[in-house]
Write a protein that holds these residues in place. Structure first.
Motif, short mmCIF file in Angstrom:
data_model
loop_
_atom_site.label_atom_id
_atom_site.label_comp_id
_atom_site.label_asym_id
_atom_site.label_seq_id
_atom_site.Cartn_x
_atom_site.Cartn_y
_atom_site.Cartn_z
N MET A 201 -20.43 -12.88 8.04
CA MET A 201 -19.01 -13.16 8.13
C MET A 201 -18.43 -13.26 6.77
SD MET A 201 -18.06 -15.13 11.36
CE MET A 201 -19.59 -16.24 12.04
N SER A 202 -17.02 -12.82 6.70
CA SER A 202 -16.39 -13.00 5.53
C SER A 202 -15.08 -13.39 5.81
CB SER A 202 -16.57 -11.83 4.34
OG SER A 202 -16.16 -10.75 5.05
N VAL A 203 -14.15 -13.89 4.82
CA VAL A 203 -12.83 -14.06 4.97
C VAL A 203 -12.11 -12.94 4.49
CG1 VAL A 203 -10.86 -15.72 4.84
CG2 VAL A 203 -13.03 -16.60 5.56
N GLU A 204 -11.36 -12.27 5.12
CA GLU A 204 -10.56 -11.13 4.40
C GLU A 204 -8.94 -11.26 4.56
OE1 GLU A 204 -12.34 -9.12 2.64
OE2 GLU A 204 -14.12 -9.57 3.35
N LEU B 262 -5.90 -9.41 5.90
CA LEU B 262 -5.59 -8.22 6.81
C LEU B 262 -4.16 -7.95 7.33
CD1 LEU B 262 -7.24 -5.82 8.23
CD2 LEU B 262 -7.24 -7.57 10.25
N ASP B 263 -3.67 -6.71 6.95
CA ASP B 263 -2.21 -6.50 7.52
C ASP B 263 -2.23 -5.33 8.53
OD1 ASP B 263 -2.25 -4.49 5.68
OD2 ASP B 263 -0.71 -5.27 4.47
N GLY B 264 -1.09 -5.39 9.28
CA GLY B 264 -1.04 -4.16 9.87
C GLY B 264 -1.10 -2.81 9.41
N ALA B 265 -0.67 -2.77 8.05
CA ALA B 265 -0.63 -1.28 7.49
C ALA B 265 -2.11 -1.04 7.13
CB ALA B 265 0.07 -1.38 6.06
N THR B 266 -2.97 -2.08 6.84
CA THR B 266 -4.50 -1.56 6.58
C THR B 266 -5.16 -0.91 8.01
OG1 THR B 266 -4.73 -3.29 5.23
CG2 THR B 266 -6.58 -2.81 5.97
N ILE B 267 -4.69 -1.63 9.16
CA ILE B 267 -5.29 -1.25 10.35
C ILE B 267 -4.72 0.14 10.65
CG2 ILE B 267 -5.37 -1.62 12.75
CD1 ILE B 267 -5.22 -4.41 12.31
N VAL B 268 -3.37 0.53 10.52
CA VAL B 268 -2.85 1.67 10.61
C VAL B 268 -3.42 2.90 9.78
CG1 VAL B 268 -0.84 3.10 10.88
CG2 VAL B 268 -0.61 0.69 11.90
N ASN B 269 -3.54 2.73 8.65
CA ASN B 269 -4.23 3.43 7.83
C ASN B 269 -5.52 3.91 7.89
OD1 ASN B 269 -1.64 3.47 6.17
ND2 ASN B 269 -2.32 2.01 4.70
N PHE B 270 -6.42 2.91 8.43
CA PHE B 270 -7.63 3.13 8.90
C PHE B 270 -7.57 3.99 9.99
CE2 PHE B 270 -11.54 2.05 10.97
CZ PHE B 270 -12.38 2.42 9.89
N LEU B 271 -6.82 3.73 11.04
CA LEU B 271 -6.77 4.52 12.26
C LEU B 271 -6.37 5.98 11.92
CD1 LEU B 271 -5.37 1.97 14.68
CD2 LEU B 271 -7.65 2.67 14.72
N GLN B 272 -5.40 6.21 10.97
CA GLN B 272 -4.97 7.58 10.71
C GLN B 272 -5.90 8.35 10.06
OE1 GLN B 272 -1.39 6.70 8.47
NE2 GLN B 272 -0.09 6.76 10.43
N GLU C 23 -9.01 9.59 10.73
CA GLU C 23 -9.80 10.19 11.81
C GLU C 23 -11.27 10.13 11.48
OE1 GLU C 23 -8.81 11.46 15.07
OE2 GLU C 23 -6.51 10.98 14.70
N GLU C 24 -11.63 10.79 10.31
CA GLU C 24 -13.06 10.70 10.08
C GLU C 24 -13.74 9.38 9.87
OE1 GLU C 24 -16.15 12.53 6.74
OE2 GLU C 24 -14.10 13.01 6.75
N ALA C 25 -12.86 8.47 9.01
CA ALA C 25 -13.39 7.06 8.79
C ALA C 25 -13.55 6.45 9.94
CB ALA C 25 -12.64 6.36 7.82
N PHE C 26 -12.33 6.30 10.84
CA PHE C 26 -12.57 5.68 12.14
C PHE C 26 -13.54 6.09 13.10
CE2 PHE C 26 -10.49 5.42 16.41
CZ PHE C 26 -10.75 3.77 16.57
N GLY C 27 -13.41 7.37 13.25
CA GLY C 27 -14.47 8.12 14.22
C GLY C 27 -15.93 7.58 13.96
N ASP D 20 -20.25 -6.16 10.14
CA ASP D 20 -20.25 -4.91 10.83
C ASP D 20 -19.22 -4.50 11.83
OD1 ASP D 20 -21.08 -6.56 12.62
OD2 ASP D 20 -22.78 -5.09 13.44
N SER D 21 -18.06 -5.17 11.75
CA SER D 21 -16.99 -4.78 12.55
C SER D 21 -16.11 -3.71 12.14
CB SER D 21 -16.13 -6.13 12.78
OG SER D 21 -15.42 -6.48 11.62
N ILE D 22 -15.47 -3.12 13.14
CA ILE D 22 -14.47 -2.15 12.80
C ILE D 22 -13.57 -2.61 11.85
CG2 ILE D 22 -13.09 -0.25 13.59
CD1 ILE D 22 -14.87 -0.13 15.81
N LEU D 23 -12.94 -3.54 12.07
CA LEU D 23 -11.85 -4.20 11.02
C LEU D 23 -12.35 -4.27 9.84
CD1 LEU D 23 -10.08 -6.90 13.36
CD2 LEU D 23 -9.21 -4.84 12.56
N LYS D 24 -13.48 -5.09 9.78
CA LYS D 24 -14.09 -5.19 8.14
C LYS D 24 -14.35 -3.99 7.57
CE LYS D 24 -16.58 -7.06 4.94
NZ LYS D 24 -15.98 -7.86 3.83
N LYS D 25 -14.79 -2.76 8.30
CA LYS D 25 -14.42 -1.34 7.76
C LYS D 25 -13.18 -1.12 7.23
CE LYS D 25 -19.02 -0.99 8.53
NZ LYS D 25 -19.99 -1.25 7.72
N ALA D 26 -12.24 -1.40 8.18
CA ALA D 26 -10.69 -1.01 7.86
C ALA D 26 -10.50 -1.74 6.29
CB ALA D 26 -9.85 -1.44 8.76
#
Length: 137
Positions: free
Chosen positions: A1-4, A6-16, A18-22, A121-127
């Motif tokens: 675990m780590s402390v990071e 995070l804001d909404g833009a980081t998540i939205v950019n990651f979701l956009q 498609e390859e990285a999110f997929g 290994d969470s998806i948020l950590k990847k974002a």
């Protein structure tokens, strides 16, 4: 675990992206699919749901949750992922619902960064890693 941070833009950019999110979703799904049948049972998904730590903290301090209430919440979350209600979650259902939950989280976070404890290994950590690499480049 780590402390990071995070804001909404980081998540939205990651979701956009498609390859990285997929790739992240596919890898997470494969990790959870312990019997390698291409479907997640409730037992397989339960570990992921428990990592969300819903109702387990009060202002950041762990509290003893009511086991019955927690079981109802986990079952409800499983059903939210199981779009066709067949008792299992396939990769497409997992990806669609993960995206919806992450969009809701991004909306709730807004543009102000907050500190969050994230599983390695969470998806948020990847974002967060993707955003950090983008800034560093």
């Amino acid at each position: 675990m780590s402390v990071e941070l995070l804001d909404g833009a980081t998540i939205v950019n990651f979701l956009q992206d498609e390859e990285a999110f997929g790739v992240s979703v596919k890898n997470r799904f494969a990790h959870l699919d312990t019997d390698h049948d291409g479907l997640l049972s409730y037992a397989e998904m339960l570990k992921e749901l428990q990592s969300l730590r819903v109702l387990e903290t009060h202002f950041g301090i762990d509290v003893e949750p009511d086991p019955d209430e927690l079981a109802r919440v986990y079952k409800s979350l499983f059903i939210q992922y199981d779009h066709n209600l067949n008792g299992t979650i396939d990769l497409d259902e997992f990806k669609k619902e993960t995206k919806q939950m992450m969009l809701a989280m991004a909306d709730g976070l807004g543009f102000l960064p907050v500190q969050m404890v994230l599983e390695e290994d969470s998806i948020l950590k990847k974002a967060v890693e993707r955003e950090s690499n983008k800034i560093a480049a």
